[in-house]
Design a protein around this motif. Sequence first.
Motif, short mmCIF file in Angstrom:
data_model
loop_
_atom_site.label_atom_id
_atom_site.label_comp_id
_atom_site.label_asym_id
_atom_site.label_seq_id
_atom_site.Cartn_x
_atom_site.Cartn_y
_atom_site.Cartn_z
N LYS A 212 -58.19 -73.37 48.30
CA LYS A 212 -57.31 -75.16 47.13
C LYS A 212 -58.22 -76.29 47.74
CE LYS A 212 -55.77 -72.71 43.97
NZ LYS A 212 -57.02 -71.57 43.41
N ASP A 215 -61.68 -76.54 48.10
CA ASP A 215 -62.60 -76.55 46.95
C ASP A 215 -63.18 -75.50 46.61
OD1 ASP A 215 -61.21 -78.24 44.31
OD2 ASP A 215 -62.39 -79.67 46.13
N ASP A 238 -52.64 -67.92 42.07
CA ASP A 238 -53.65 -68.08 41.09
C ASP A 238 -53.23 -66.32 40.48
OD1 ASP A 238 -55.34 -70.25 41.74
OD2 ASP A 238 -57.01 -68.44 43.24
N PRO A 263 -52.02 -76.40 43.81
CA PRO A 263 -53.69 -76.86 44.37
C PRO A 263 -53.45 -78.14 44.89
CG PRO A 263 -53.43 -75.87 42.65
CD PRO A 263 -52.04 -76.11 42.69
#
Length: 317
Positions: A212, A215, A238, A263
């Motif tokens: 996270k 990215d 997730d 995140p």
Amino acid sequence: MSHSQLDQLKQFTAVVADTGDFESMKEYEPQDATTNPSLILQAVGQEEYRHLVDQAVSELRDSPAEGRVEAIIDRILILFGIEILKIVPGRVSTEVDARLSFDTEGTIAKARQLIGAYEQEGISRDRILIKIASTWEGIRAAEILEKEGIHCNLTLLFSFPQAVACAEAGVKLISPFVGRILDWYKASTGKEYHGEDDPGVQSVREIYTYYKKFDYPTEVMGASFRNTGQITSLAGCDLLTISPKLLEELQNSTEPLDRALSPDAAREADVEKTSFDEKSFRLALNEDAMATEKTAEGIRKFSADIVKLEKLVASML
């Protein structure tokens, strides 16, 4: 009315059923389902799934003798996948033969073949994840497959270097094995671990935070849980793939569940970016006794279960 922990968890984590058992999938309404050779072998031994094995055998009984058993097993995997996709709204993970774990070309060929078989049944490749062990060779195969729109679930993942290499390869999803990490540490230290101290939980948190922070779109799906504490400590991951027994425990509990991973928190973390080529990957993995041993053991066990399935099919011919 207070909500079950399972319902609370589903608010910020996609719940995946870790089973080959259709009935429990219907009961817990997971988003996705994941299978492996061991789960398929267990399911095949049950009367209610025998018809799928019989169907595969009868369809391919007269195919060329060389490769017949392999073809039947592939067909069994596809038939299970098709049934699972009638139940879950999302994706099913179908595993490549674990004996191809060090064979990049062989893995690519098998993955294309499995996807082709699903597409012949009218199932879009978006609904399939091809499961591949997180070896250097497996990760290289996944990198090529992802470019073809064949999405991969990199399994038997026990370490940060494996996770970084998967992210850099553009893999769709990884399955870090929480419970098996815990097993190794308990066996090697004789200690008990709980919640935040659990080395399996810590491993997934580190990977999630790194992805996270920088990215990476690769999805993190915690796997192989030994207790619900490991699951609640990773709420917000997730996806989490959970066995029917632990899904039931979560369903029966109404304890409040807080989000543990997010995140936003990950982006604030003080983490360095890193990268691995083949040499540094192999060295880093070798330095991690737990990850080396658990990856090897997992490949051996899945390979052994494929051999058992082959014997079962051969005995039916």
